[in-house]
Design a protein around this motif. Sequence first.
Motif, mmCIF file in Angstrom:
data_model
loop_
_atom_site.group_PDB
_atom_site.id
_atom_site.type_symbol
_atom_site.label_atom_id
_atom_site.label_comp_id
_atom_site.label_asym_id
_atom_site.label_seq_id
_atom_site.Cartn_x
_atom_site.Cartn_y
_atom_site.Cartn_z
ATOM 1 N N PHE A 7 0.832 -1.200 0.000
ATOM 2 C CA PHE A 7 0.000 0.000 0.000
ATOM 3 C C PHE A 7 0.868 1.252 0.000
ATOM 4 O O PHE A 7 0.578 2.215 -0.712
ATOM 5 C CB PHE A 7 -0.929 -0.017 1.209
ATOM 6 C CG PHE A 7 -1.909 1.112 1.228
ATOM 7 C CD1 PHE A 7 -2.926 1.180 0.293
ATOM 8 C CD2 PHE A 7 -1.812 2.108 2.176
ATOM 9 C CE1 PHE A 7 -3.839 2.225 0.310
ATOM 10 C CE2 PHE A 7 -2.713 3.155 2.201
ATOM 11 C CZ PHE A 7 -3.731 3.213 1.265
ATOM 12 N N ALA A 8 1.939 1.250 0.782
ATOM 13 C CA ALA A 8 2.854 2.397 0.811
ATOM 14 C C ALA A 8 3.499 2.605 -0.558
ATOM 15 O O ALA A 8 3.650 3.736 -1.015
ATOM 16 C CB ALA A 8 3.915 2.198 1.887
ATOM 17 N N GLY A 9 3.875 1.523 -1.210
ATOM 18 C CA GLY A 9 4.447 1.628 -2.553
ATOM 19 C C GLY A 9 3.463 2.219 -3.543
ATOM 20 O O GLY A 9 3.824 3.043 -4.387
ATOM 21 N N LEU A 10 2.200 1.807 -3.437
ATOM 22 C CA LEU A 10 1.166 2.369 -4.295
ATOM 23 C C LEU A 10 0.992 3.863 -4.042
ATOM 24 O O LEU A 10 0.865 4.648 -4.980
ATOM 25 C CB LEU A 10 -0.150 1.631 -4.067
ATOM 26 C CG LEU A 10 -1.347 2.096 -4.877
ATOM 27 C CD1 LEU A 10 -1.095 1.863 -6.369
ATOM 28 C CD2 LEU A 10 -2.590 1.368 -4.424
ATOM 29 N N LEU A 11 1.015 4.270 -2.786
ATOM 30 C CA LEU A 11 0.905 5.693 -2.466
ATOM 31 C C LEU A 11 2.079 6.491 -3.017
ATOM 32 O O LEU A 11 1.898 7.613 -3.485
ATOM 33 C CB LEU A 11 0.808 5.890 -0.951
ATOM 34 C CG LEU A 11 -0.530 5.543 -0.315
ATOM 35 C CD1 LEU A 11 -0.451 5.729 1.193
ATOM 36 C CD2 LEU A 11 -1.642 6.376 -0.893
ATOM 37 N N VAL A 12 3.265 5.928 -2.979
ATOM 38 C CA VAL A 12 4.440 6.616 -3.518
ATOM 39 C C VAL A 12 4.280 6.829 -5.018
ATOM 40 O O VAL A 12 4.550 7.912 -5.534
ATOM 41 C CB VAL A 12 5.734 5.820 -3.210
ATOM 42 C CG1 VAL A 12 6.907 6.324 -4.034
ATOM 43 C CG2 VAL A 12 6.058 5.893 -1.735
ATOM 44 N N VAL A 13 3.804 5.813 -5.715
ATOM 45 C CA VAL A 13 3.599 5.939 -7.161
ATOM 46 C C VAL A 13 2.554 7.007 -7.452
ATOM 47 O O VAL A 13 2.725 7.839 -8.356
ATOM 48 C CB VAL A 13 3.177 4.578 -7.763
ATOM 49 C CG1 VAL A 13 2.710 4.742 -9.203
ATOM 50 C CG2 VAL A 13 4.328 3.591 -7.684
ATOM 51 N N ILE A 14 1.470 7.010 -6.689
ATOM 52 C CA ILE A 14 0.410 8.003 -6.895
ATOM 53 C C ILE A 14 0.921 9.402 -6.587
ATOM 54 O O ILE A 14 0.638 10.361 -7.312
ATOM 55 C CB ILE A 14 -0.822 7.663 -6.041
ATOM 56 C CG1 ILE A 14 -1.492 6.393 -6.571
ATOM 57 C CG2 ILE A 14 -1.812 8.814 -6.010
ATOM 58 C CD1 ILE A 14 -2.587 5.859 -5.683
ATOM 59 N N MET A 15 1.678 9.561 -5.509
ATOM 60 C CA MET A 15 2.146 10.884 -5.089
ATOM 61 C C MET A 15 3.180 11.468 -6.045
ATOM 62 O O MET A 15 3.397 12.664 -6.059
ATOM 63 C CB MET A 15 2.723 10.833 -3.679
ATOM 64 C CG MET A 15 1.699 10.516 -2.615
ATOM 65 S SD MET A 15 0.375 11.710 -2.564
ATOM 66 C CE MET A 15 1.244 13.135 -1.991
ATOM 67 N N VAL A 55 -1.705 14.775 -9.258
ATOM 68 C CA VAL A 55 -2.088 14.529 -7.871
ATOM 69 C C VAL A 55 -1.387 15.526 -6.953
ATOM 70 O O VAL A 55 -1.997 16.071 -6.025
ATOM 71 C CB VAL A 55 -1.766 13.074 -7.457
ATOM 72 C CG1 VAL A 55 -1.992 12.855 -5.979
ATOM 73 C CG2 VAL A 55 -2.598 12.101 -8.267
ATOM 74 N N ARG A 56 -0.124 15.778 -7.209
ATOM 75 C CA ARG A 56 0.623 16.732 -6.390
ATOM 76 C C ARG A 56 -0.010 18.123 -6.471
ATOM 77 O O ARG A 56 -0.162 18.815 -5.462
ATOM 78 C CB ARG A 56 2.082 16.780 -6.840
ATOM 79 C CG ARG A 56 2.941 17.666 -5.952
ATOM 80 C CD ARG A 56 4.394 17.657 -6.383
ATOM 81 N NE ARG A 56 4.917 16.303 -6.341
ATOM 82 C CZ ARG A 56 5.781 15.824 -7.210
ATOM 83 N NH1 ARG A 56 6.223 16.575 -8.194
ATOM 84 N NH2 ARG A 56 6.226 14.585 -7.105
ATOM 85 N N THR A 57 -0.411 18.536 -7.670
ATOM 86 C CA THR A 57 -1.054 19.845 -7.852
ATOM 87 C C THR A 57 -2.383 19.903 -7.111
ATOM 88 O O THR A 57 -2.685 20.900 -6.437
ATOM 89 C CB THR A 57 -1.276 20.126 -9.351
ATOM 90 O OG1 THR A 57 -0.017 20.073 -10.015
ATOM 91 C CG2 THR A 57 -1.901 21.484 -9.557
#
Length: 57
Positions: free
Chosen positions: A28-36, A41-43
Amino acid sequence: MTPSLEHSNDDGAATAEYAIATMAAVGFAGLLVVIMRSDEVRTILLDLVRSALTFAG
């Protein structure tokens, strides 16, 4: 002496459950890193934080 069904040997069960939960959390953390890392998403998140911190009086 015959082993009782009430006292089964499942000493490693808790360790296996912790390992599975840890692996799920890492995934899940890896997925969040990819999304972030996505610029869109950052904007969106930066705009959300800015609007939350802006005092509209």
